[in-house]
Motif scaffolding. Structure first.
Motif, PDB file in Angstrom:
ATOM      1  N   ARG A   1       9.131 -21.822   2.840  1.00 37.98           N
ATOM      2  CA  ARG A   1       8.098 -22.019   3.854  1.00 37.98           C
ATOM      3  C   ARG A   1       8.706 -22.676   5.096  1.00 37.98           C
ATOM      4  N   VAL A   2       8.107 -22.411   6.263  1.00 38.60           N
ATOM      5  CA  VAL A   2       8.614 -23.044   7.494  1.00 38.60           C
ATOM      6  C   VAL A   2       7.736 -24.231   7.890  1.00 38.60           C
ATOM      7  N   THR A   3       6.502 -24.265   7.390  1.00 39.49           N
ATOM      8  CA  THR A   3       5.633 -25.412   7.685  1.00 39.49           C
ATOM      9  C   THR A   3       5.973 -26.537   6.700  1.00 39.49           C
ATOM     10  N   PRO A   4       5.614 -27.769   7.019  1.00 42.76           N
ATOM     11  CA  PRO A   4       6.048 -28.884   6.174  1.00 42.76           C
ATOM     12  C   PRO A   4       5.471 -28.839   4.762  1.00 42.76           C
ATOM     13  N   VAL A   5       6.313 -29.195   3.802  1.00 34.41           N
ATOM     14  CA  VAL A   5       5.861 -29.340   2.416  1.00 34.41           C
ATOM     15  C   VAL A   5       4.791 -30.428   2.406  1.00 34.41           C
ATOM     16  N   GLY A   6       3.749 -30.205   1.640  1.00 36.76           N
ATOM     17  CA  GLY A   6       2.679 -31.205   1.593  1.00 36.76           C
ATOM     18  C   GLY A   6       1.479 -30.813   2.440  1.00 36.76           C
ATOM     19  N   THR A   7       1.605 -29.681   3.154  1.00 35.57           N
ATOM     20  CA  THR A   7       0.463 -29.195   3.945  1.00 35.57           C
ATOM     21  C   THR A   7       0.128 -27.785   3.458  1.00 35.57           C
ATOM     22  N   PRO A   8      -1.064 -27.283   3.746  1.00 39.04           N
ATOM     23  CA  PRO A   8      -1.396 -25.909   3.336  1.00 39.04           C
ATOM     24  C   PRO A   8      -0.499 -24.889   4.036  1.00 39.04           C
ATOM     25  N   VAL A   9      -0.196 -23.786   3.361  1.00 37.13           N
ATOM     26  CA  VAL A   9       0.617 -22.743   4.001  1.00 37.13           C
ATOM     27  C   VAL A   9      -0.172 -22.095   5.145  1.00 37.13           C
ATOM     28  N   THR A  10       0.573 -21.530   6.085  1.00 34.91           N
ATOM     29  CA  THR A  10      -0.084 -20.815   7.192  1.00 34.91           C
ATOM     30  C   THR A  10       0.562 -19.438   7.306  1.00 34.91           C
ATOM     31  N   ILE A  11       0.015 -18.613   8.165  1.00 37.33           N
ATOM     32  CA  ILE A  11       0.533 -17.257   8.373  1.00 37.33           C
ATOM     33  C   ILE A  11       2.009 -17.294   8.801  1.00 37.33           C
ATOM     34  N   GLU A  12       2.411 -18.356   9.494  1.00 43.00           N
ATOM     35  CA  GLU A  12       3.809 -18.467   9.956  1.00 43.00           C
ATOM     36  C   GLU A  12       4.802 -18.489   8.795  1.00 43.00           C
ATOM     37  N   ASP A  13       4.352 -18.983   7.652  1.00 43.07           N
ATOM     38  CA  ASP A  13       5.235 -19.026   6.480  1.00 43.07           C
ATOM     39  C   ASP A  13       5.552 -17.619   5.977  1.00 43.07           C
ATOM     40  N   PHE A  14       4.667 -16.678   6.295  1.00 38.09           N
ATOM     41  CA  PHE A  14       4.845 -15.303   5.825  1.00 38.09           C
ATOM     42  C   PHE A  14       5.477 -14.397   6.875  1.00 38.09           C
ATOM     43  N   LEU A  15       5.228 -14.699   8.150  1.00 33.86           N
ATOM     44  CA  LEU A  15       5.731 -13.812   9.215  1.00 33.86           C
ATOM     45  C   LEU A  15       7.151 -14.213   9.629  1.00 33.86           C
ATOM     46  N   GLN A  16       8.033 -14.270   8.661  1.00 30.56           N
ATOM     47  CA  GLN A  16       9.427 -14.621   8.968  1.00 30.56           C
ATOM     48  C   GLN A  16      10.269 -13.351   9.016  1.00 30.56           C
ATOM     49  N   LYS A  17      11.367 -13.425   9.775  1.00 31.53           N
ATOM     50  CA  LYS A  17      12.286 -12.277   9.809  1.00 31.53           C
ATOM     51  C   LYS A  17      12.894 -12.059   8.426  1.00 31.53           C
ATOM     52  N   GLY A  18      13.196 -10.813   8.104  1.00 36.59           N
ATOM     53  CA  GLY A  18      13.803 -10.479   6.821  1.00 36.59           C
ATOM     54  C   GLY A  18      15.087 -11.245   6.571  1.00 36.59           C
ATOM     55  N   ASN A  19      15.739 -11.559   7.660  1.00 30.83           N
ATOM     56  CA  ASN A  19      16.970 -12.318   7.628  1.00 30.83           C
ATOM     57  C   ASN A  19      16.835 -13.690   6.962  1.00 30.83           C
ATOM     58  N   GLU A  20      15.617 -14.193   6.915  1.00 25.42           N
ATOM     59  CA  GLU A  20      15.361 -15.520   6.345  1.00 25.42           C
ATOM     60  C   GLU A  20      15.071 -15.469   4.846  1.00 25.42           C
ATOM     61  N   GLN A  21      15.064 -14.278   4.267  1.00 30.12           N
ATOM     62  CA  GLN A  21      14.746 -14.189   2.831  1.00 30.12           C
ATOM     63  C   GLN A  21      15.769 -14.970   2.000  1.00 30.12           C
ATOM     64  N   VAL A  22      15.289 -15.648   0.961  1.00 30.57           N
ATOM     65  CA  VAL A  22      16.221 -16.323   0.050  1.00 30.57           C
ATOM     66  C   VAL A  22      16.465 -15.490  -1.200  1.00 30.57           C
ATOM     67  N   ALA A  23      15.545 -14.600  -1.494  1.00 32.69           N
ATOM     68  CA  ALA A  23      15.733 -13.699  -2.637  1.00 32.69           C
ATOM     69  C   ALA A  23      14.828 -12.488  -2.455  1.00 32.69           C
ATOM     70  N   ALA A  24      15.228 -11.388  -3.060  1.00 32.18           N
ATOM     71  CA  ALA A  24      14.398 -10.183  -3.023  1.00 32.18           C
ATOM     72  C   ALA A  24      14.829  -9.291  -4.172  1.00 32.18           C
ATOM     73  N   GLY A  25      13.920  -8.428  -4.582  1.00 30.14           N
ATOM     74  CA  GLY A  25      14.302  -7.526  -5.664  1.00 30.14           C
ATOM     75  C   GLY A  25      13.198  -6.552  -6.003  1.00 30.14           C
ATOM     76  N   TYR A  26      13.465  -5.769  -7.015  1.00 31.35           N
ATOM     77  CA  TYR A  26      12.438  -4.849  -7.495  1.00 31.35           C
ATOM     78  C   TYR A  26      12.524  -4.716  -9.009  1.00 31.35           C
ATOM     79  N   VAL A  27      11.414  -4.219  -9.550  1.00 34.91           N
ATOM     80  CA  VAL A  27      11.393  -3.807 -10.948  1.00 34.91           C
ATOM     81  C   VAL A  27      11.174  -2.309 -10.892  1.00 34.91           C
ATOM     82  N   VAL A  28      11.976  -1.540 -11.617  1.00 39.63           N
ATOM     83  CA  VAL A  28      11.725  -0.106 -11.681  1.00 39.63           C
ATOM     84  C   VAL A  28      11.305   0.234 -13.102  1.00 39.63           C
ATOM     85  N   TYR A  29      10.106   0.832 -13.195  1.00 37.80           N
ATOM     86  CA  TYR A  29       9.577   1.230 -14.502  1.00 37.80           C
ATOM     87  C   TYR A  29       9.930   2.698 -14.657  1.00 37.80           C
TER      88      TYR A  29
END
Ligand code: AHM
Ligand code: MG
Length: 336
Positions: A140-168
Protein backbone atom coordinates in the motif's frame (compact mmCIF):
# COMPACT_ATOMS: atom_id res chain seq x y z
CA UNK A 1 18.25 -22.52 -3.98
CA UNK A 2 15.22 -23.86 -5.84
CA UNK A 3 15.16 -27.64 -5.91
CA UNK A 4 12.89 -29.63 -8.18
CA UNK A 5 10.31 -31.62 -6.21
CA UNK A 6 10.40 -29.13 -3.36
CA UNK A 7 6.85 -28.40 -2.24
CA UNK A 8 5.46 -24.90 -2.65
CA UNK A 9 5.17 -24.64 1.15
CA UNK A 10 8.87 -25.45 1.57
CA UNK A 11 9.81 -23.08 -1.24
CA UNK A 12 7.88 -20.19 0.33
CA UNK A 13 9.59 -20.70 3.71
CA UNK A 14 13.03 -21.09 2.17
CA UNK A 15 12.70 -17.97 0.05
CA UNK A 16 11.13 -15.75 2.67
CA UNK A 17 14.49 -14.46 3.85
CA UNK A 18 15.53 -13.36 0.35
CA UNK A 19 12.55 -11.03 0.11
CA UNK A 20 13.49 -7.49 1.01
CA UNK A 21 10.62 -6.88 3.45
CA UNK A 22 10.83 -10.04 5.54
CA UNK A 23 7.87 -9.74 7.87
CA UNK A 24 6.44 -13.04 6.65
CA UNK A 25 3.29 -11.24 5.54
CA UNK A 26 3.91 -11.82 1.84
CA UNK A 27 4.63 -15.50 2.51
CA UNK A 28 1.36 -15.84 4.36
CA UNK A 29 -0.41 -14.11 1.53
CA UNK A 30 1.01 -16.47 -1.09
CA UNK A 31 0.09 -19.37 1.15
CA UNK A 32 -3.51 -18.15 1.19
CA UNK A 33 -3.56 -17.91 -2.59
CA UNK A 34 -2.26 -21.47 -2.71
CA UNK A 35 -5.10 -22.57 -0.45
CA UNK A 36 -7.81 -20.76 -2.43
CA UNK A 37 -6.36 -22.16 -5.67
CA UNK A 38 -6.82 -25.70 -4.36
CA UNK A 39 -10.41 -25.03 -3.38
CA UNK A 40 -11.23 -23.46 -6.77
CA UNK A 41 -9.35 -26.23 -8.57
CA UNK A 42 -11.55 -28.80 -6.87
CA UNK A 43 -14.66 -27.01 -8.09
CA UNK A 44 -13.32 -26.40 -11.63
CA UNK A 45 -12.62 -30.10 -11.97
CA UNK A 46 -16.19 -30.89 -11.11
CA UNK A 47 -17.55 -28.42 -13.67
CA UNK A 48 -18.55 -31.10 -16.13
CA UNK A 49 -20.13 -33.30 -13.48
CA UNK A 50 -22.37 -31.12 -11.43
CA UNK A 51 -24.82 -28.44 -12.28
CA UNK A 52 -22.46 -25.60 -11.61
CA UNK A 53 -21.78 -24.44 -15.14
CA UNK A 54 -23.92 -21.96 -16.98
CA UNK A 55 -24.59 -18.28 -16.48
CA UNK A 56 -25.51 -17.16 -12.98
CA UNK A 57 -27.86 -14.66 -14.51
CA UNK A 58 -25.82 -11.64 -13.47
CA UNK A 59 -23.52 -9.39 -15.44
CA UNK A 60 -20.23 -8.05 -14.12
CA UNK A 61 -19.12 -4.41 -14.21
CA UNK A 62 -17.98 -4.77 -17.81
CA UNK A 63 -21.49 -5.84 -18.83
CA UNK A 64 -20.42 -9.43 -19.55
CA UNK A 65 -22.32 -12.54 -18.52
CA UNK A 66 -20.86 -14.08 -15.40
CA UNK A 67 -20.54 -17.84 -15.27
CA UNK A 68 -21.41 -19.50 -11.98
CA UNK A 69 -17.87 -20.65 -11.50
CA UNK A 70 -16.63 -17.04 -11.79
CA UNK A 71 -18.86 -16.13 -8.90
CA UNK A 72 -17.61 -19.11 -6.90
CA UNK A 73 -13.93 -18.37 -7.57
CA UNK A 74 -14.42 -14.70 -6.76
CA UNK A 75 -16.03 -15.56 -3.43
CA UNK A 76 -13.43 -18.15 -2.49
CA UNK A 77 -10.43 -15.92 -3.15
CA UNK A 78 -12.00 -12.96 -1.37
CA UNK A 79 -13.10 -15.08 1.60
CA UNK A 80 -9.70 -16.75 1.96
CA UNK A 81 -7.86 -13.44 1.87
CA UNK A 82 -10.21 -11.51 4.13
CA UNK A 83 -10.87 -14.16 6.76
CA UNK A 84 -7.17 -14.82 7.23
CA UNK A 85 -6.64 -11.13 7.80
CA UNK A 86 -3.46 -10.70 5.78
CA UNK A 87 -4.30 -7.95 3.30
CA UNK A 88 -5.67 -4.46 3.76
CA UNK A 89 -7.57 -4.38 0.47
CA UNK A 90 -8.71 -6.45 -2.49
CA UNK A 91 -9.81 -5.43 -5.97
CA UNK A 92 -11.40 -8.02 -8.22
CA UNK A 93 -12.32 -7.96 -11.88
CA UNK A 94 -15.74 -9.20 -10.77
CA UNK A 95 -16.40 -6.39 -8.27
CA UNK A 96 -17.34 -2.79 -9.09
CA UNK A 97 -15.21 -1.29 -6.37
CA UNK A 98 -12.27 -2.32 -4.21
CA UNK A 99 -12.91 -4.04 -0.89
CA UNK A 100 -11.46 -2.64 2.28
CA UNK A 101 -10.36 -5.33 4.70
CA UNK A 102 -10.25 -4.70 8.44
CA UNK A 103 -12.24 -1.52 8.20
CA UNK A 104 -13.60 -2.23 11.69
CA UNK A 105 -10.18 -2.85 13.14
CA UNK A 106 -8.42 0.30 14.24
CA UNK A 107 -5.01 -1.26 13.84
CA UNK A 108 -5.07 -1.76 10.05
CA UNK A 109 -1.61 -3.25 10.24
CA UNK A 110 -1.65 -5.14 6.96
CA UNK A 111 0.58 -3.73 4.26
CA UNK A 112 -0.49 -5.45 1.05
CA UNK A 113 -3.29 -5.07 -1.46
CA UNK A 114 -4.24 -7.81 -3.90
CA UNK A 115 -5.80 -7.42 -7.33
CA UNK A 116 -7.31 -10.50 -8.81
CA UNK A 117 -9.00 -11.91 -11.87
CA UNK A 118 -10.56 -14.92 -10.11
CA UNK A 119 -11.43 -16.94 -13.21
CA UNK A 120 -10.03 -15.69 -16.48
CA UNK A 121 -11.17 -17.17 -19.78
CA UNK A 122 -14.44 -18.24 -18.22
CA UNK A 123 -16.20 -18.66 -21.56
CA UNK A 124 -14.08 -21.82 -21.81
CA UNK A 125 -15.49 -23.51 -18.70
CA UNK A 126 -18.45 -25.27 -20.21
CA UNK A 127 -16.41 -26.62 -23.15
CA UNK A 128 -13.76 -28.24 -20.95
CA UNK A 129 -10.91 -25.91 -21.93
CA UNK A 130 -8.43 -24.59 -19.39
CA UNK A 131 -9.06 -21.42 -17.42
CA UNK A 132 -6.93 -19.51 -14.93
CA UNK A 133 -6.70 -17.19 -11.95
CA UNK A 134 -4.43 -14.13 -12.16
CA UNK A 135 -3.16 -12.19 -9.13
CA UNK A 136 -1.10 -9.09 -8.53
CA UNK A 137 0.25 -7.83 -5.19
CA UNK A 138 1.38 -4.32 -4.16
CA UNK A 139 2.48 -2.68 -0.94
CA UNK A 140 0.00 0.00 0.00
CA UNK A 141 1.13 3.60 -0.56
CA UNK A 142 -1.11 5.16 2.10
CA UNK A 143 0.03 4.89 5.73
CA UNK A 144 -0.42 1.62 7.61
CA UNK A 145 -3.08 2.11 10.24
CA UNK A 146 -5.49 4.00 7.98
CA UNK A 147 -8.18 2.66 5.62
CA UNK A 148 -6.99 1.80 2.10
CA UNK A 149 -7.83 4.20 -0.71
CA UNK A 150 -8.03 3.95 -4.50
CA UNK A 151 -4.41 5.20 -4.66
CA UNK A 152 -3.25 1.93 -3.13
CA UNK A 153 -4.65 0.11 -6.16
CA UNK A 154 -3.83 2.55 -8.97
CA UNK A 155 -0.10 1.90 -8.89
CA UNK A 156 2.13 1.33 -11.90
CA UNK A 157 2.83 -2.33 -12.69
CA UNK A 158 6.42 -1.55 -11.97
CA UNK A 159 5.57 -1.32 -8.27
CA UNK A 160 4.28 -4.90 -8.02
CA UNK A 161 5.96 -7.00 -5.33
CA UNK A 162 4.54 -10.28 -6.58
CA UNK A 163 2.32 -11.59 -9.34
CA UNK A 164 1.28 -14.92 -10.72
CA UNK A 165 -1.39 -17.17 -12.07
CA UNK A 166 -3.01 -20.51 -11.49
CA UNK A 167 -3.72 -22.52 -14.62
CA UNK A 168 -6.41 -25.17 -14.32
CA UNK A 169 -5.29 -27.25 -17.29
CA UNK A 170 -4.36 -30.85 -17.99
CA UNK A 171 -2.65 -30.39 -14.66
CA UNK A 172 -3.09 -27.51 -12.25
CA UNK A 173 -0.13 -25.20 -11.76
CA UNK A 174 0.75 -22.09 -9.79
CA UNK A 175 3.32 -19.90 -11.54
CA UNK A 176 4.52 -16.80 -9.71
CA UNK A 177 7.26 -14.26 -9.18
CA UNK A 178 8.33 -12.08 -6.27
CA UNK A 179 10.75 -10.20 -8.52
CA UNK A 180 13.44 -12.85 -8.45
CA UNK A 181 12.60 -15.01 -11.48
CA UNK A 182 9.55 -17.13 -12.23
CA UNK A 183 8.85 -20.56 -10.78
CA UNK A 184 6.10 -23.03 -11.61
CA UNK A 185 4.56 -25.59 -9.22
CA UNK A 186 2.36 -28.50 -10.30
CA UNK A 187 -0.41 -29.88 -8.12
CA UNK A 188 -0.38 -33.54 -7.23
CA UNK A 189 -4.16 -33.91 -6.88
CA UNK A 190 -3.91 -37.19 -4.98
CA UNK A 191 -2.38 -35.47 -1.95
CA UNK A 192 -3.25 -31.83 -2.66
CA UNK A 193 0.36 -30.64 -2.74
CA UNK A 194 2.08 -28.33 -5.24
CA UNK A 195 5.62 -29.35 -6.22
CA UNK A 196 8.25 -27.21 -7.92
CA UNK A 197 8.20 -28.61 -11.45
CA UNK A 198 9.34 -25.61 -13.53
CA UNK A 199 12.16 -23.74 -11.76
CA UNK A 200 13.37 -20.46 -13.29
CA UNK A 201 11.00 -20.31 -16.25
CA UNK A 202 12.22 -18.29 -19.25
CA UNK A 203 10.66 -17.16 -22.50
CA UNK A 204 12.86 -18.18 -25.44
CA UNK A 205 14.10 -14.88 -26.99
CA UNK A 206 12.57 -15.87 -30.34
CA UNK A 207 9.46 -17.87 -30.93
CA UNK A 208 7.36 -19.31 -33.71
CA UNK A 209 3.85 -19.03 -32.27
CA UNK A 210 1.51 -16.06 -32.59
CA UNK A 211 -1.70 -15.95 -30.56
CA UNK A 212 -4.41 -13.48 -31.52
CA UNK A 213 -8.14 -13.58 -32.23
CA UNK A 214 -7.83 -13.31 -36.00
CA UNK A 215 -11.60 -13.14 -36.32
CA UNK A 216 -11.17 -9.48 -35.41
CA UNK A 217 -8.58 -8.92 -38.19
CA UNK A 218 -10.72 -6.46 -40.13
CA UNK A 219 -11.00 -4.21 -37.07
CA UNK A 220 -7.29 -4.24 -36.14
CA UNK A 221 -4.94 -1.26 -36.62
CA UNK A 222 -2.80 -1.38 -39.76
CA UNK A 223 0.38 -2.18 -37.78
CA UNK A 224 -1.22 -5.34 -36.36
CA UNK A 225 -2.54 -6.40 -39.76
CA UNK A 226 0.93 -5.98 -41.26
CA UNK A 227 2.54 -7.89 -38.38
CA UNK A 228 0.07 -10.78 -38.79
CA UNK A 229 0.91 -10.91 -42.50
CA UNK A 230 4.61 -10.88 -41.57
CA UNK A 231 4.00 -13.92 -39.28
CA UNK A 232 2.33 -15.71 -42.20
CA UNK A 233 4.96 -14.93 -44.85
CA UNK A 234 7.22 -17.68 -46.14
CA UNK A 235 10.71 -16.52 -45.25
CA UNK A 236 13.43 -17.79 -42.90
CA UNK A 237 11.69 -19.57 -40.02
CA UNK A 238 8.29 -18.20 -41.08
CA UNK A 239 5.41 -18.77 -41.49
CA UNK A 240 4.84 -19.06 -37.75
CA UNK A 241 2.24 -21.27 -36.13
CA UNK A 242 -1.04 -19.75 -35.00
CA UNK A 243 -2.37 -20.91 -31.61
CA UNK A 244 -5.20 -19.17 -29.76
CA UNK A 245 -6.98 -20.80 -26.85
CA UNK A 246 -8.90 -17.73 -25.76
CA UNK A 247 -7.62 -18.14 -22.19
CA UNK A 248 -4.88 -15.59 -21.61
CA UNK A 249 -3.28 -17.66 -18.85
CA UNK A 250 -3.06 -20.77 -21.03
CA UNK A 251 -1.88 -18.92 -24.14
CA UNK A 252 0.77 -17.13 -22.06
CA UNK A 253 1.85 -20.33 -20.33
CA UNK A 254 2.34 -22.19 -23.61
CA UNK A 255 4.16 -19.26 -25.20
CA UNK A 256 6.50 -18.93 -22.21
CA UNK A 257 7.48 -22.58 -22.54
CA UNK A 258 7.66 -22.78 -26.33
CA UNK A 259 8.32 -19.19 -27.45
CA UNK A 260 5.63 -16.97 -28.88
CA UNK A 261 3.65 -13.75 -28.76
CA UNK A 262 0.14 -13.09 -27.42
CA UNK A 263 -1.71 -10.05 -28.75
CA UNK A 264 -4.98 -8.39 -27.80
CA UNK A 265 -4.77 -5.14 -29.79
CA UNK A 266 -7.19 -2.28 -29.87
CA UNK A 267 -9.72 -2.48 -32.67
CA UNK A 268 -12.17 -0.22 -34.40
CA UNK A 269 -14.76 -1.68 -31.99
CA UNK A 270 -12.75 -1.45 -28.73
CA UNK A 271 -10.41 1.52 -28.64
CA UNK A 272 -8.39 0.05 -25.74
CA UNK A 273 -8.72 -3.63 -26.57
CA UNK A 274 -10.37 -5.94 -24.07
CA UNK A 275 -7.92 -6.86 -21.34
CA UNK A 276 -7.71 -5.03 -18.02
CA UNK A 277 -4.48 -3.32 -17.11
CA UNK A 278 -4.67 -4.05 -13.38
CA UNK A 279 -6.07 -7.58 -13.26
CA UNK A 280 -4.59 -9.13 -16.39
CA UNK A 281 -1.89 -7.12 -18.17
CA UNK A 282 0.28 -5.88 -15.29
CA UNK A 283 0.66 -9.25 -13.56
CA UNK A 284 1.36 -11.01 -16.86
CA UNK A 285 3.81 -8.25 -17.79
CA UNK A 286 5.68 -8.66 -14.49
CA UNK A 287 5.91 -12.42 -15.07
CA UNK A 288 7.00 -11.89 -18.69
CA UNK A 289 9.80 -9.50 -17.76
CA UNK A 290 10.94 -11.73 -14.93
CA UNK A 291 11.09 -14.58 -17.46
CA UNK A 292 13.18 -12.64 -19.99
CA UNK A 293 10.15 -11.74 -22.10
CA UNK A 294 8.48 -8.43 -22.83
CA UNK A 295 5.05 -6.78 -22.48
CA UNK A 296 3.94 -3.71 -24.40
CA UNK A 297 0.81 -1.78 -25.33
CA UNK A 298 2.23 -1.73 -28.87
CA UNK A 299 4.29 1.40 -28.30
CA UNK A 300 5.76 1.21 -24.79
CA UNK A 301 6.19 -0.80 -21.63
CA UNK A 302 2.96 -1.94 -19.94
CA UNK A 303 4.40 -1.64 -16.44
CA UNK A 304 5.22 2.07 -16.94
CA UNK A 305 1.57 3.02 -17.47
CA UNK A 306 -0.03 5.01 -14.66
CA UNK A 307 -3.51 3.56 -14.13
CA UNK A 308 -6.36 6.01 -13.83
CA UNK A 309 -9.21 3.63 -13.04
CA UNK A 310 -9.66 0.16 -11.55
CA UNK A 311 -11.20 -1.49 -14.60
CA UNK A 312 -9.09 0.26 -17.23
CA UNK A 313 -8.44 -1.66 -20.44
CA UNK A 314 -5.28 -1.58 -22.53
CA UNK A 315 -3.96 -3.13 -25.77
CA UNK A 316 -1.59 -5.98 -24.91
CA UNK A 317 1.39 -7.53 -26.73
CA UNK A 318 3.32 -9.99 -24.61
CA UNK A 319 5.81 -12.79 -25.02
CA UNK A 320 9.23 -13.54 -26.47
CA UNK A 321 11.32 -10.39 -26.53
CA UNK A 322 12.24 -10.37 -30.22
CA UNK A 323 8.67 -11.04 -31.31
CA UNK A 324 7.22 -8.25 -29.19
CA UNK A 325 9.88 -5.86 -30.46
CA UNK A 326 9.06 -6.82 -34.05
CA UNK A 327 5.36 -6.17 -33.43
CA UNK A 328 6.25 -2.76 -31.94
CA UNK A 329 8.28 -1.95 -35.07
CA UNK A 330 5.21 -2.60 -37.21
CA UNK A 331 3.01 -0.56 -34.89
CA UNK A 332 5.39 2.38 -35.14
CA UNK A 333 5.91 2.16 -38.88
CA UNK A 334 2.22 1.83 -39.71
CA UNK A 335 0.64 3.95 -37.00
CA UNK A 336 -2.47 5.63 -38.36
P1 AHM B 1 -12.48 -12.63 -19.33
O1 AHM B 1 -11.74 -11.98 -18.21
O2 AHM B 1 -13.86 -12.10 -19.47
O3 AHM B 1 -12.44 -14.12 -19.26
O4 AHM B 1 -11.76 -12.15 -20.68
C1 AHM B 1 -10.38 -12.32 -20.84
C2 AHM B 1 -10.13 -13.36 -21.89
C3 AHM B 1 -8.69 -13.75 -22.04
O5 AHM B 1 -8.35 -14.82 -21.19
C4 AHM B 1 -8.65 -14.19 -23.47
O6 AHM B 1 -7.37 -14.16 -23.99
C5 AHM B 1 -9.57 -13.22 -24.14
O7 AHM B 1 -10.49 -12.82 -23.14
C6 AHM B 1 -10.33 -13.81 -25.27
O8 AHM B 1 -11.16 -12.86 -25.81
P2 AHM B 1 -11.80 -13.03 -27.26
O9 AHM B 1 -12.83 -14.09 -27.14
O10 AHM B 1 -12.37 -11.69 -27.59
O11 AHM B 1 -10.69 -13.41 -28.20
MG1 MG C 1 -10.23 -11.86 -17.20
Amino acid sequence: MAKKNQTLGEFIIENQASFKYTSGELSRLINSIRLAAKVVNHEVNKAGLVDIIGAAGETNVQGEDQQKLDVYANEKFIQTLTKRNIVCGIASEEEDDFIEVNSQDENHQNKYVVLIDPLDGSSNIDVNVSVGTIFSIYRRVTPVGTPVTIEDFLQKGNEQVAAGYVVYGTSTMIVYTTGDGVNGFTLNPAIGTFYLSHPNMQFPEDGKIYSVNEGNYIHFPLGVKKYIKYCQEEEGDRPYTSRYIGSLVSDFHRNMIKGGIYMYPKSSKNSNGKLRLLYECNPMAFLAEQANGKASDGFGRIMDLKPTELHQRVPFFCGSKNMVEKAEEFMKEFSE
